[in-house]
Design an enzyme around this catalytic site. Structure first.
Site, PDB file in Angstrom:
ATOM      1  N   CYS A  86     -57.206 -69.201 139.846  1.00  0.00           N
ATOM      2  CA  CYS A  86     -57.500 -70.634 139.779  1.00  0.00           C
ATOM      3  C   CYS A  86     -58.374 -70.960 138.572  1.00  0.00           C
ATOM      4  O   CYS A  86     -58.081 -71.872 137.809  1.00  0.00           O
ATOM      5  CB  CYS A  86     -58.158 -71.078 141.077  1.00  0.00           C
ATOM      6  N   CYS A 422     -74.895 -83.646 131.289  1.00  0.00           N
ATOM      7  CA  CYS A 422     -74.014 -82.657 131.924  1.00  0.00           C
ATOM      8  C   CYS A 422     -73.536 -81.654 130.886  1.00  0.00           C
ATOM      9  O   CYS A 422     -72.647 -80.853 131.139  1.00  0.00           O
ATOM     10  CB  CYS A 422     -72.847 -83.339 132.618  1.00  0.00           C
TER      11      CYS A 422
END
Ligand code: SAH
Length: 469
Positions: A86, A422
């Protein structure tokens, strides 16, 4: 020198921004490091591994992990069986305390390298990173692509790292536990109604994505189905609603139309199938209304800690004018409003500004105003639209702030600047510009682990005026 397909033994010394292990290749004959950097996915700092060189550039290359020869002391088994395929959780095989240390160090290094700021020299105080007690099942939002397997099965899950192949997985261990039952019901519904999953290559098929958002505080769940057509067949739509309504907590069922051949998940139009066109959630005592197209922080537990830090750093006494630039749906603006005289939020997405205004009403807050536009453009009209700020909060996307915006902020000489970031690389770049005038100094840096198991890290930084300047 190295060639493609060579098998090498390397020790992993660091991790890059994508979460790949970084090893320096040693020349086997001399035992000396020849400075050649190899990036190796699925490795952890401290591992000694055997890897196969798959791609070479001038001064660095990529190798594929073959065998872990000596595991790092911080290596742990991944909780998720498809963690490696993933690629969404690059750090799942690293012990959580080490993940936190790695992230804090990354921020510190960026501040030094790109911002010219040294903790050791007293340029700022770095507080210990705020981690999570349970660093799993923390995300309130997930977007699952839907596609057909080669055997005709309906796949729902995640894109394999850097590809658009869907790995079937409805039990993501960083997502909300309720997602699984919702996704499995939708899978059955797709099969029962013989609906075609979307095919990215041909642009055909109907069902593209499933977006699920959960209000952790309110327990409200919103499901938004993204389809490649103007509408669902009537019978299928009725069944979709009845299947989802039977699941506990679902309060909003929406349809999003995306008929574009693009990687962008959501189209511009959303329509309501059942319930409310939004979900609500609370951070602290503030209630927020969130529609499928709005930005909302994905980790509510950490967001509360982050907003509390913004409030502390803003040092509000009730008299201040605060600007909250890049305000999204007004989350930070409203969090600060009760402690300030006035708050002005600036945001570029029209629906987010609408949400922000509604959210102010929902909370009975009348001293917050929201302005639509680019932060860098709106602030230049300061004076006509918005009064002088005592405190400026910025919370830009990854690319950071526009230099012209930072210069405008500096020219207004606010008492404090609180930077929520971020991406610590662009944060450091922006800090360098902001401290350049000598009028403001970086004071505190606090990191937050909002993306446990992944590589990203959030930071809140306080800058304030240097006395006498
Ligand atoms: N502070 C908010 C949102 C942060 S995300 C929260 O914590 O929820 C960053 C936001 O900046 C997004 O809502 C994005 O739409 C907005 N944005 C991006 N570029 C912008 C710009 N140039 N001017 C104003 N807002 C911008």
């Amino acid at each position: 020198m190295l060639s493609k397909n060579d098998i090498v033994t390397v020790t992993i010394e660091d991790m890059n921004a994508d979460g790949m292990g970084v090893g320096i290749f040693q020349d086997q004959s001399t035992g000396k490091a020849c400075g050649f950097v190899l990036f190796i996915k699925d490795t952890v700092i401290g591992d000694t591994v055997e890897a196969k060189v798959v791609k070479l550039k001038k001064s660095y290359g990529y190798a594929r992990l073959q065998k872990i020869l000596v595991p790092s002391k911080s290596r742990v088994p991944a909780k998720c069986p498809v963690a490696r395929q993933c690629g969404g959780c690059q750090l799942q095989e690293m012990e959580y305390g080490e993940q936190l240390a790695f992230k804090q160090k990354k921020v510190k290094n960026n501040l030094l390298r790109l911002g010219g700021l040294s903790e050791e020299n007293g340029d700022y105080i770095m507080h210990p990173i705020a981690g999570m007690e349970n660093p799993y099942y923390y995300r309130n939002k997930a977007q699952f692509p839907v596609g057909a397997g080669t055997d005709g099965s309906v796949r729902i899950g995640f894109y394999a790292g850097r590809t658009h192949n869907i790995i079937d997985n409805t039990d993501c261990c960083i997502g909300h536990p309720a997602n699984r039952a919702i996704l499995e019901s939708i899978r059955t519904w797709i099969k029962d109604n013989a609906l075609a999953p979307y095919n990215e290559q041909s642009g055909t098929g109907l069902i593209r994505h499933i977006l699920i958002r959960t209000g952790f505080a309110t327990k409200e769940i919103g499901v938004c189905l993204v389809i490649n057509a103007p509408a669902l067949p009537q019978k299928a739509a009725t069944q979709f609603i009845s299947v989802l309504r039977s699941i506990d907590g679902i309060s909003s069922i929406m349809l999003n139309i995306n008929t574009q051949r693009t990687n962008v998940i959501l189209g511009d139009t959303c329509s309501l199938l059942w319930g409310k066109p939004y979900i609500e959630d609370c951070i602290g005592s503030i209630r927020y209304r969130i529609s499928p197209l709005s930005f909302y922080q994905v980790n509510p537990v950490q967001t509360k800690k982050m907003y509390d830090t913004v409030l502390t750093y803003a040092q509000l006494t009730g008299k201040e004018t605060v600007w909250d630039l890049y305000c999204g749906i007004g989350t930070i603006s409203l969090y600060l409003a009760k402690s300030a005289a006035r708050v002005y939020g600036v945001e570029v997405v029209p629906s987010a500004v609408e949400n922000a205004k509604e959210n102010a009403k929902l909370n009975g807050i009348s001293n917050a105003e929201f302005i639509l536009g680019k932060a860098e453009e709106v602030v230049t009209s300061f004076g006509s639209n918005i009064p002088h700020p005592d405190v400026v909060v910025v919370d830009p996307p990854r690319k950071g702030c526009d230099a012209s915006l930072l210069n405008t902020i500096l020219s207004l000489e606010p008492e404090r600047i609180v930077y929520v970031s971020c991406d610590s690389a662009t944060l450091a770049r922006d800090m360098k510009l902001l401290k350049g005038s000598g009028k403001h100094m970086v004071r505190d840096v606090q990191c937050f682990d909002n993306f446990c198991q992944g590589v990203h890290v959030e930071c809140v930084v306080l800058m304030s005026r240097v006395e006498g300047k």
